[in-house]
Scaffold this active site. Structure first.
Site, short mmCIF file in Angstrom:
data_model
loop_
_atom_site.label_atom_id
_atom_site.label_comp_id
_atom_site.label_asym_id
_atom_site.label_seq_id
_atom_site.Cartn_x
_atom_site.Cartn_y
_atom_site.Cartn_z
N TYR A 32 -1.99 -0.62 10.26
CA TYR A 32 -2.00 -0.85 8.82
C TYR A 32 -0.70 -0.54 8.33
O TYR A 32 -0.01 -1.27 7.47
CB TYR A 32 -3.17 -0.20 8.27
CG TYR A 32 -3.28 -0.37 6.84
CD1 TYR A 32 -3.96 -1.60 6.32
CD2 TYR A 32 -2.88 0.51 5.86
CE1 TYR A 32 -4.06 -1.88 4.84
CE2 TYR A 32 -3.21 0.25 4.41
CZ TYR A 32 -3.61 -0.72 3.89
OH TYR A 32 -3.88 -1.02 2.60
N SER A 59 0.72 -1.03 0.14
CA SER A 59 -0.11 -0.16 -0.03
C SER A 59 0.99 1.35 0.04
O SER A 59 2.02 1.13 0.55
CB SER A 59 -0.64 0.02 1.24
OG SER A 59 -1.40 1.08 1.36
#
Length: 246
Positions: free
Chosen positions: A153, A140
Site C-alpha cells: 500500500y 496517503s
C-alpha cells in the site's frame, strides 16, 4: 463556496467514504458526475437517490486494474457529457501483510488497484480532458513515511505521488495535477488499525481526533476548483498534524 456548474467529473472507487463525500459536494455544486465502482448495484442505488432524474449522474461498473475497462468508462463519459473536466481516481485497496510473508499475488493485487488503476484511468482520460481541467489523486500519509505491515500500500501510494509530479509537468499548462494525502480518516478502511493502535495514534496527532471524509473532500474540491488555479504538482496533507508530529 465551490461552483462546478457545467463541469463533468469522473470519480473511480465511487462507493468509498471519501468518494461519497466528494460526490455529494460536487453534485450540490452543480457538477455532472461519471461514477465507477466494482459494486455497480450499490452505486446505482446511491446515484438514483442523489439524482432521481438521472440527468447529471452516470454510474458504471469498473475494475480499475483492467486497462480496457478504463477505456470503456472514459468512452461512456465522453459519449454522455462530451468530455471530462475533472478526474478524481479514488479507488484504493488497503490490506495488511508483512513484506517477508507477502506473496506475489498479494503484492500485485494491491499495486494493481492503487497504482496501475490510477495510471490506466488517467491515461484513458488524457485525450478528453478539457483545457483548464484538473486531476486530483488521492494518495496517503503512508506514501510519504511508509506503513508497518502495509508495504504494498505504502509503495503504491508513494509511486502515485511521483506520478502526479510527472503528470503536472507533462500536462501543463492546460491541466493541473495535484495530490491530497489523507491521514487517519474515520472510514471502514482503518477500523482494524484503530482497534489495534488507535489510542497511540491519536496521542501522536496534534488535533487529537480522526479526520472526517468531508474534510478530505473539501481539500479535493479545493484543488479541483478555480481557487487553486495556480497550483500544480503539489500535495495537500489532511491528517490533523500526524505527519509533521511523526
Amino acid at each position: 463556496m465551490f461552483n462546478f456548474q457545467g463541469k463533468t467529473v469522473l470519480i473511480t472507487g465511487a462507493s468509498g467514504g471519501i468518494a461519497i463525500s466528494c460526490i455529494k459536494k460536487l453534485y450540490n455544486a452543480g457538477a455532472q458526475l461519471v461514477l465507477s465502482d466494482l459494486n455497480l448495484e450499490a452505486l446505482e442505488k446511491f446515484a438514483s437517490e442523489l439524482d432521481p432524474t438521472g440527468q447529471r449522474i452516470l454510474a458504471l461498473a469498473q475494475d480499475v486494474s483492467n486497462s480496457q475497462q478504463a477505456n470503456d468508462v472514459v468512452a461512456a463519459a465522453v459519449a454522455r457529457f462530451g468530455g471530462i473536466d475533472i478526474l478524481i481516481p479514488c479507488a484504493g485497496l488497503y490490506l495488511e501483510c508483512a513484506l517477508k510473508d507477502m506473496s506475489d499475488q498479494e503484492w500485485l493485487k494491491v499495486t494493481a488497484v492503487n497504482l496501475d488503476g490510477v495510471f490506466y484511468t488517467i491515461r484513458a482520460a488524457i485525450p478528453y480532458l478539457r483545457s483548464g481541467g484538473a486531476i486530483v489523486n488521492v494518495t496517503s500519509m503512508a506514501g510519504h513515511k511508509g506503513s508497518l505491515n502495509h508495504g504494498h500500500y505504502a509503495a503504491s501510494k508513494g509511486a502515485v505521488l511521483n506520478l502526479t509530479r510527472t503528470l503536472a509537468m507533462e500536462l501543463a499548462p492546460n491541466i493541473r495535477v495535484n495530490n491530497v494525502s489523507p491521514g487517519l480518516i474515520d472510514t471502514p478502511m482503518i477500523r482494524q488499525l484503530m482497534a489495534e493502535k488507535g489510542e497511540k495514534l491519536l496521542d501522536q496527532t496534534p488535533l487529537y481526533r480522526l479526520g472526517h471524509s468531508d474534510e478530505v473532500a473539501d481539500a479535493i474540491l479545493y484543488l479541483a476548483s478555480d481557487f487553486a488555479s495556480f497550483i500544480t504538482g503539489e500535495t495537500l496533507h489532511v491528517n490533523g498534524g500526524l505527519y509533521i508530529a511523526s
